[in-house]
Write a protein that holds these residues in place. Structure first.
Motif, PDB file in Angstrom:
ATOM      1  N   PRO A 123       0.805  -1.230   0.000  1.00 24.07           N
ATOM      2  CA  PRO A 123       0.000   0.000   0.000  1.00 24.07           C
ATOM      3  C   PRO A 123       0.840   1.284   0.000  1.00 24.07           C
ATOM      4  CG  PRO A 123      -0.922  -1.570   1.539  1.00 24.07           C
ATOM      5  CD  PRO A 123       0.379  -2.155   1.049  1.00 24.07           C
ATOM      6  N   ARG A 124       1.891   1.331   0.805  1.00 31.94           N
ATOM      7  CA  ARG A 124       2.723   2.542   0.872  1.00 31.94           C
ATOM      8  C   ARG A 124       3.403   2.811  -0.469  1.00 31.94           C
ATOM      9  NH1 ARG A 124       7.850   3.289   1.545  1.00 31.94           N
ATOM     10  NH2 ARG A 124       8.349   1.177   2.168  1.00 31.94           N
ATOM     11  N   VAL A 125       3.861   1.769  -1.118  1.00 35.23           N
ATOM     12  CA  VAL A 125       4.537   1.914  -2.409  1.00 35.23           C
ATOM     13  C   VAL A 125       3.519   2.278  -3.488  1.00 35.23           C
ATOM     14  CG1 VAL A 125       6.022   0.785  -4.112  1.00 35.23           C
ATOM     15  CG2 VAL A 125       6.366   0.346  -1.681  1.00 35.23           C
ATOM     16  N   ARG A 126       2.311   1.728  -3.401  1.00 34.73           N
ATOM     17  CA  ARG A 126       1.265   2.099  -4.369  1.00 34.73           C
ATOM     18  C   ARG A 126       0.931   3.588  -4.258  1.00 34.73           C
ATOM     19  NH1 ARG A 126      -1.665  -2.881  -3.079  1.00 34.73           N
ATOM     20  NH2 ARG A 126      -3.095  -1.566  -1.919  1.00 34.73           N
ATOM     21  N   GLN A 127       0.900   4.115  -3.024  1.00 32.98           N
ATOM     22  CA  GLN A 127       0.651   5.554  -2.840  1.00 32.98           C
ATOM     23  C   GLN A 127       1.775   6.375  -3.476  1.00 32.98           C
ATOM     24  OE1 GLN A 127       0.281   5.898   1.423  1.00 32.98           O
ATOM     25  NE2 GLN A 127      -1.954   5.856   1.334  1.00 32.98           N
ATOM     26  N   ARG A 128       3.005   5.938  -3.281  1.00 39.27           N
ATOM     27  CA  ARG A 128       4.154   6.616  -3.874  1.00 39.27           C
ATOM     28  C   ARG A 128       4.060   6.575  -5.405  1.00 39.27           C
ATOM     29  NH1 ARG A 128       7.777   5.357  -7.628  1.00 39.27           N
ATOM     30  NH2 ARG A 128       9.729   6.419  -7.408  1.00 39.27           N
ATOM     31  N   ASP A 129       3.710   5.406  -5.960  1.00 38.16           N
ATOM     32  CA  ASP A 129       3.571   5.271  -7.411  1.00 38.16           C
ATOM     33  C   ASP A 129       2.476   6.186  -7.950  1.00 38.16           C
ATOM     34  OD1 ASP A 129       5.604   3.399  -7.447  1.00 38.16           O
ATOM     35  OD2 ASP A 129       4.271   1.662  -7.674  1.00 38.16           O
ATOM     36  N   GLU A 130       1.392   6.294  -7.202  1.00 33.06           N
ATOM     37  CA  GLU A 130       0.286   7.182  -7.602  1.00 33.06           C
ATOM     38  C   GLU A 130       0.758   8.641  -7.642  1.00 33.06           C
ATOM     39  OE1 GLU A 130      -3.793   8.180  -8.480  1.00 33.06           O
ATOM     40  OE2 GLU A 130      -2.801   6.242  -8.428  1.00 33.06           O
ATOM     41  N   LEU A 131       1.516   9.057  -6.637  1.00 35.92           N
ATOM     42  CA  LEU A 131       2.061  10.408  -6.615  1.00 35.92           C
ATOM     43  C   LEU A 131       2.959  10.633  -7.829  1.00 35.92           C
ATOM     44  CD1 LEU A 131       2.659  13.168  -5.193  1.00 35.92           C
ATOM     45  CD2 LEU A 131       4.603  12.002  -4.135  1.00 35.92           C
ATOM     46  N   VAL A 132       3.855   9.690  -8.102  1.00 33.75           N
ATOM     47  CA  VAL A 132       4.760   9.814  -9.247  1.00 33.75           C
ATOM     48  C   VAL A 132       3.963   9.916 -10.543  1.00 33.75           C
ATOM     49  CG1 VAL A 132       6.492   8.576 -10.621  1.00 33.75           C
ATOM     50  CG2 VAL A 132       6.752   8.739  -8.142  1.00 33.75           C
ATOM     51  N   ARG A 133       2.953   9.051 -10.711  1.00 32.01           N
ATOM     52  CA  ARG A 133       2.110   9.106 -11.920  1.00 32.01           C
ATOM     53  C   ARG A 133       1.438  10.465 -12.060  1.00 32.01           C
ATOM     54  NH1 ARG A 133       1.067   3.757 -11.036  1.00 32.01           N
ATOM     55  NH2 ARG A 133      -0.617   4.152  -9.581  1.00 32.01           N
ATOM     56  N   ASN A 134       0.861  10.967 -10.966  1.00 29.41           N
ATOM     57  CA  ASN A 134       0.155  12.248 -11.015  1.00 29.41           C
ATOM     58  C   ASN A 134       1.093  13.410 -11.317  1.00 29.41           C
ATOM     59  OD1 ASN A 134      -2.325  11.061 -10.528  1.00 29.41           O
ATOM     60  ND2 ASN A 134      -2.204  11.349  -8.328  1.00 29.41           N
ATOM     61  N   VAL A 135       2.279  13.402 -10.713  1.00 29.89           N
ATOM     62  CA  VAL A 135       3.238  14.479 -10.983  1.00 29.89           C
ATOM     63  C   VAL A 135       3.693  14.427 -12.438  1.00 29.89           C
ATOM     64  CG1 VAL A 135       5.551  15.374 -10.449  1.00 29.89           C
ATOM     65  CG2 VAL A 135       3.999  14.742  -8.588  1.00 29.89           C
ATOM     66  N   CYS A 136       4.024  13.238 -12.932  1.00 24.40           N
ATOM     67  CA  CYS A 136       4.461  13.109 -14.329  1.00 24.40           C
ATOM     68  C   CYS A 136       3.372  13.571 -15.285  1.00 24.40           C
ATOM     69  CB  CYS A 136       4.887  11.673 -14.637  1.00 24.40           C
ATOM     70  SG  CYS A 136       6.492  11.224 -13.932  1.00 24.40           S
ATOM     71  N   GLU A 137       2.132  13.180 -15.005  1.00 20.27           N
ATOM     72  CA  GLU A 137       1.014  13.605 -15.852  1.00 20.27           C
ATOM     73  C   GLU A 137       0.859  15.128 -15.809  1.00 20.27           C
ATOM     74  OE1 GLU A 137      -3.806  13.127 -16.022  1.00 20.27           O
ATOM     75  OE2 GLU A 137      -2.625  11.395 -15.361  1.00 20.27           O
ATOM     76  N   THR A 138       0.956  15.707 -14.628  1.00 18.51           N
ATOM     77  CA  THR A 138       0.792  17.154 -14.463  1.00 18.51           C
ATOM     78  C   THR A 138       1.847  17.934 -15.234  1.00 18.51           C
ATOM     79  OG1 THR A 138      -0.217  16.874 -12.290  1.00 18.51           O
ATOM     80  CG2 THR A 138       0.773  19.032 -12.756  1.00 18.51           C
ATOM     81  N   ILE A 139       3.086  17.451 -15.229  1.00 25.57           N
ATOM     82  CA  ILE A 139       4.166  18.191 -15.916  1.00 25.57           C
ATOM     83  C   ILE A 139       4.349  17.761 -17.366  1.00 25.57           C
ATOM     84  CG2 ILE A 139       5.366  18.641 -13.742  1.00 25.57           C
ATOM     85  CD1 ILE A 139       7.443  16.500 -14.592  1.00 25.57           C
ATOM     86  N   GLY A 140       3.522  16.806 -17.820  1.00 28.48           N
ATOM     87  CA  GLY A 140       3.589  16.375 -19.216  1.00 28.48           C
ATOM     88  C   GLY A 140       4.795  15.486 -19.524  1.00 28.48           C
ATOM     89  N   LEU A 141       5.290  14.762 -18.523  1.00 29.72           N
ATOM     90  CA  LEU A 141       6.409  13.848 -18.732  1.00 29.72           C
ATOM     91  C   LEU A 141       5.854  12.429 -18.851  1.00 29.72           C
ATOM     92  CD1 LEU A 141       9.521  13.474 -18.847  1.00 29.72           C
ATOM     93  CD2 LEU A 141       9.440  13.099 -16.369  1.00 29.72           C
ATOM     94  N   PRO A 142       5.943  11.835 -20.049  1.00 32.19           N
ATOM     95  CA  PRO A 142       5.440  10.466 -20.195  1.00 32.19           C
ATOM     96  C   PRO A 142       6.119   9.528 -19.207  1.00 32.19           C
ATOM     97  CG  PRO A 142       5.963  11.417 -22.347  1.00 32.19           C
ATOM     98  CD  PRO A 142       6.495  12.359 -21.293  1.00 32.19           C
ATOM     99  N   LEU A 143       5.351   8.565 -18.702  1.00 28.83           N
ATOM    100  CA  LEU A 143       5.849   7.618 -17.708  1.00 28.83           C
ATOM    101  C   LEU A 143       5.669   6.207 -18.237  1.00 28.83           C
ATOM    102  CD1 LEU A 143       6.893   6.923 -14.851  1.00 28.83           C
ATOM    103  CD2 LEU A 143       4.511   7.077 -14.076  1.00 28.83           C
TER     104      LEU A 143
END
Length: 179
Positions: A123-143
């Motif tokens: 769960p903790r790592v999934r939350q971290r992955d979600e944050l990374v996905r959201n930040v990448c999407e927000t800044i337009g960096l493909p993940l």
């Protein structure tokens, strides 16, 4: 003369106190004055293996960097102030991306790559992955999210990389992307 002797005695006292404090700090920190020791290899064997294939897959027009801080590819909006600014910075400051692929010509990031092993189910790592996905999407960096495995195909990884970048790169052959 008495004031000179008193000043000298004070100086000796200060030197002795500082020397004792330095010795005590050196013992607490493992010597050398700083509480650090050398880390092991920068990448795990699995990450190192993946990096070699990723380098082949993206070709010479790109450079791959590992363990890049999220805060190095995402900056805060200038209008963000006070506690909101500090909170946003705190959320990304300690996070890193496994790999960032940059254009070789100007080192502008074009894609983030996350190598996900079985720890990413926690769960903790999934939350971290979600944050990374959201930040990448927000800044337009493909993940590009890649599941960890024993072996990788540079051709398949190259195709996934181009697909992640989008239509302009999908049909473009990448030098060095051999199977």
């Amino acid at each position: 003369m008495d004031s000179l002797v008193g000043l000298f005695a004070l100086g000796v006292f200060v030197v002795v106190v500082l020397a004792k404090a330095g010795t005590k700090y050196g013992r607490m920190s493992g010597g050398g004055g700083y509480p650090y020791r050398p880390a092991k290899a920068l990448f795990s064997p699995a990450e190192r293996s993946f990096l070699g294939v990723l380098d082949l897959a993206v070709g010479p027009e790109y450079r791959v960097f590992g363990k890049v801080r999220l805060a190095d590819v995402a900056t805060l909006k200038p209008e963000l102030r006070g506690g909101a600014r500090q909170g946003a910075l705190n959320r990304i400051a300690g996070k890193h991306l496994d790999f960032v692929v940059c254009r070789a010509t100007d080192l502008v990031p074009v894609c983030a790559v996350e190598l996900n092993d079985r720890t990413h189910a926690a769960p903790r790592v999934r939350q971290r992955d979600e944050l990374v996905r959201n930040v990448c999407e927000t800044i337009g960096l493909p993940l590009l999210m890649v599941d960890a495995r024993a072996a990788y195909s540079a051709t398949d990884l190259g195709e996934r990389f181009r697909a992640t970048l989008g239509p302009a790169h999908r049909d473009r052959p990448l030098a060095g992307a051999a199977g």
